[in-house]
Design a protein around this motif. Structure first.
Motif, short mmCIF file in Angstrom:
data_model
loop_
_atom_site.label_atom_id
_atom_site.label_comp_id
_atom_site.label_asym_id
_atom_site.label_seq_id
_atom_site.Cartn_x
_atom_site.Cartn_y
_atom_site.Cartn_z
N LYS A 1 37.37 43.65 44.45
CA LYS A 1 37.97 44.05 43.17
C LYS A 1 39.25 43.30 42.84
O LYS A 1 39.68 43.28 41.68
CB LYS A 1 38.26 45.55 43.19
N ILE A 2 39.89 42.67 43.84
CA ILE A 2 41.15 41.97 43.57
C ILE A 2 40.90 40.54 43.11
O ILE A 2 41.85 39.74 43.04
CB ILE A 2 42.10 42.00 44.79
N ASP A 3 39.67 40.20 42.79
CA ASP A 3 39.32 38.92 42.15
C ASP A 3 39.74 37.72 42.98
O ASP A 3 40.38 36.78 42.47
CB ASP A 3 39.97 38.86 40.76
N PRO A 4 39.34 37.65 44.27
CA PRO A 4 39.79 36.54 45.10
C PRO A 4 38.92 35.29 45.01
O PRO A 4 39.30 34.23 45.53
CB PRO A 4 39.72 37.13 46.51
N PHE A 5 37.77 35.38 44.35
CA PHE A 5 36.83 34.27 44.40
C PHE A 5 36.88 33.38 43.16
O PHE A 5 36.29 32.31 43.16
CB PHE A 5 35.41 34.80 44.62
N ARG A 6 37.55 33.82 42.11
CA ARG A 6 37.85 32.94 40.99
C ARG A 6 39.27 32.41 41.16
O ARG A 6 40.10 33.02 41.84
CB ARG A 6 37.76 33.69 39.66
N ASN B 1 55.00 31.72 42.62
CA ASN B 1 55.09 31.62 44.09
C ASN B 1 54.72 30.22 44.56
O ASN B 1 54.27 30.03 45.68
CB ASN B 1 54.26 32.70 44.79
N GLY B 2 54.92 29.25 43.66
CA GLY B 2 54.80 27.84 44.06
C GLY B 2 53.39 27.34 44.21
O GLY B 2 53.14 26.41 45.00
N SER B 3 52.43 27.90 43.46
CA SER B 3 51.02 27.55 43.64
C SER B 3 50.45 26.90 42.38
O SER B 3 51.07 26.89 41.31
CB SER B 3 50.21 28.80 43.99
N SER B 4 49.23 26.38 42.51
CA SER B 4 48.52 25.79 41.38
C SER B 4 47.54 26.79 40.80
O SER B 4 46.74 27.38 41.54
CB SER B 4 47.74 24.55 41.83
N PRO B 5 47.53 26.99 39.48
CA PRO B 5 46.57 27.93 38.88
C PRO B 5 45.13 27.46 39.00
O PRO B 5 44.21 28.26 38.84
CB PRO B 5 47.01 27.98 37.41
N TYR B 6 44.94 26.18 39.34
CA TYR B 6 43.60 25.63 39.47
C TYR B 6 43.05 25.77 40.88
O TYR B 6 41.89 25.45 41.13
CB TYR B 6 43.60 24.15 39.04
N ARG B 7 43.90 26.27 41.80
CA ARG B 7 43.46 26.45 43.18
C ARG B 7 43.76 27.85 43.73
O ARG B 7 43.09 28.33 44.63
CB ARG B 7 44.12 25.39 44.08
N ALA B 8 44.78 28.50 43.18
CA ALA B 8 45.17 29.82 43.68
C ALA B 8 44.19 30.89 43.22
O ALA B 8 43.62 30.80 42.13
CB ALA B 8 46.57 30.17 43.18
N PRO B 9 43.96 31.93 44.04
CA PRO B 9 43.02 32.99 43.66
C PRO B 9 43.52 33.80 42.48
O PRO B 9 44.73 33.97 42.28
CB PRO B 9 42.94 33.85 44.93
N ALA B 10 42.58 34.31 41.70
CA ALA B 10 42.93 35.09 40.51
C ALA B 10 43.67 36.37 40.86
O ALA B 10 44.22 37.03 39.96
CB ALA B 10 41.66 35.41 39.71
#
Length: 490
Positions: free
Chosen positions: A160-165, A191-200
């Protein structure tokens, strides 16, 4: 009562000291720099004043709880001021969008920018709130220090925490207008991450800011660090600045204290490191692992390139927080995390505290804190003086093209910070601002725990451990550490 020694007087170290001193322990803090606060710090030059790190306050209940534990009222130490709009966004096509924690104001702004996305925004904020409800107790208020902690997140809730998108994939599914997608993608950088790689899962952040609200500290955010210091000292904490910790002392699998750079040894039953976990293990404990990847297997967070500009003029289009978006967001993050070079068309964050606190600059002038995301330090790019000056010039041109006409000639005071400076000044491995990135769907589970698994009596507080970077989260790391210390001492 235990003797506690803390290496580092960042916000996490100060908050931990407050909690343990309030519980009756004898606490000493040792900070290598002359000012406390870590990356939340202060620069004053030529009549201008800048906060050097965090610039927005969220989750005020975290600070209220910290002061309540010590028998104090947070409002007696710090005045929070709502920021409206929270952020003004400038797009390459000339559009300007004001983000607000007021639902009515936000709805009106979206109606003007992209009418079909008004209903989508309601759905999105409900989704973001659901992520907060599912993750706050597990990820924010508790740490993963043993298998029992991991069991708090049930298998159904994990899905439910949307980790796969990715963040971008989820935002694209919600919004039709690419400008709104870019706006909500930006929260991954918190938090220093990329929206194209970090989990939703990171889409929880919009609810924290737009749902719970954003504030500024009257007088500047460094007032918050000063409030932590004042409270710690009121509770009897000894805070020593200009005191660099050289080594964590151990004996038979337990910590026994600290050794300072000049050779002085401090005995302690409990040692808390409020410095980068990788730095702690490599330099304070003498382990041979190099950097975050070898310590955790996770990529470091991005770093930052900062300009402090004192201008002898003001720009009426600017607000307290401002974003000048790049033309190609995906390429910008490919530069940062794949090619590991400074982006040539970066998104630029501009904070003008003088908009709210006019005393931060001379009359008619402005103090601009300018930040762009930069790659963590690697062999791909070296921040030589020439390279830093070249990149500084690029940012000035980019801001002038974005509407700040005459910026170059208006500068009368200037200073810059590179990723190399961040590594040297704050012991930040690779110059990473947040320690670890979230460019991995399991990264939230893989952060170094708050309690050492190898040395009894050693704990970690701050942005490189659970629950992550940012002032509210490092303050929560102190709550986790204090709870673990009390459990272990019993």
């Amino acid at each position: 009562m235990a003797q506690v020694a803390i290496a580092g007087a960042g916000m996490g170290g100060l908050a931990t000291a407050i909690r343990l001193a309030a519980a009756g322990h004898k606490v000493q803090i040792f900070e290598k720099n002359e000012q406390v606060g870590g990356k939340l710090n202060l620069l004053e030059k030529g009549g201008y004043r800048w906060d050097t790190g965090p610039s927005l306050i969220t989750m005020p209940f975290v600070y209220e709880d910290l002061f309540r534990v010590a028998g104090r009222d947070f409002k007696d130490y710090v005045e929070l001021v709502p920021v409206e709009p929270i952020t003004r966004y400038f797009y390459p096509d000339g559009a300007i969008f004001d983000a607000s924690d007021s639902l009515a104001t936000m709805t009106a702004a979206i109606e003007k920018l992209s009418p079909p996305d008004v209903a989508n925004y309601y759905k999105y904020m409900a989704y973001s709130r659901r992520l907060y409800d599912l993750t706050a107790e597990v990820f924010l208020f508790n740490g993963f220090n043993n298998l029992r902690d991991l069991r708090q997140m049930s298998l159904p809730n994990t899905f439910k925490i949307d980790p796969f998108r990715t963040v971008h994939q989820a935002n694209t599914a919600f919004f039709k207008d690419k400008r709104l997608v870019q706006l909500f993608d930006r929260y991954a950088t918190y938090n220093g991450s990329s929206p194209y790689r970090a989990p939703a899962t990171l889409n929880v952040i919009p609810f924290v800011e737009l749902g719970l609200g954003g504030w500024y500290v009257r007088g500047g955010l460094y007032k918050l660090a000063q409030a932590y210091l004042k409270l710690a000292q009121e509770l009897g904490v000894e805070v020593r600045t200009g005191a660099k910790v050289e080594h964590i002392l151990t004996c038979k699998g337990k910590v026994s204290g600290l050794r300072l750079e000049r050779g002085e040894e401090i005995a302690a039953e409990v040692v808390i490191s409020n410095t980068d976990v990788s730095y702690t293990n490599r330099h304070l404990l003498g382990q041979k692992r190099e950097g975050w990847r070898k310590y955790t297997g996770i990529e470091p967070s991005c770093s930052g390139f900062v300009l402090f500009l004192g201008l002898k003029r003001q720009y009426k289009q600017l607000r307290h927080h401002n974003i000048l978006f790049s033309r190609d967001y995906q390429n910008e993050f490919a530069d940062i995390f794949e090619r590991k070079v400074p982006p040539q068309d970066p998104t630029i964050y501009i904070c003008w505290t003088g908009h709210t606190d006019p005393a931060h600059a001379p009359p008619g002038s402005s103090n601009l804190f300018v930040l762009v995301n930069a790659p963590y330090l690697s062999e791909n790019f070296e921040w030589t003086p020439t390279a830093s000056k070249t990149y500084r010039d690029l940012l000035i041109r980019r801001m002038q093209e974005g509407g700040l006409e005459g910026l170059e000639t208006a500068i009368e005071v200037e200073q810059l910070i590179t990723p190399h400076d961040l590594e040297q000044h704050y012991n930040a491995t690779h110059g990473a601002i947040y320690g670890l990135s979230s460019n991995n769907r399991f990264s939230a589970f893989l952060r170094p725990p708050n309690r050492s698994s190898k040395l009894k009596g050693l704990y970690y507080a701050g942005g490189s451990t659970h629950p992550g970077g940012g002032v509210p989260l490092v303050t929560l790391s102190a709550k986790i550490v204090a709870k673990l210390v009390e459990q272990d001492l019993r």
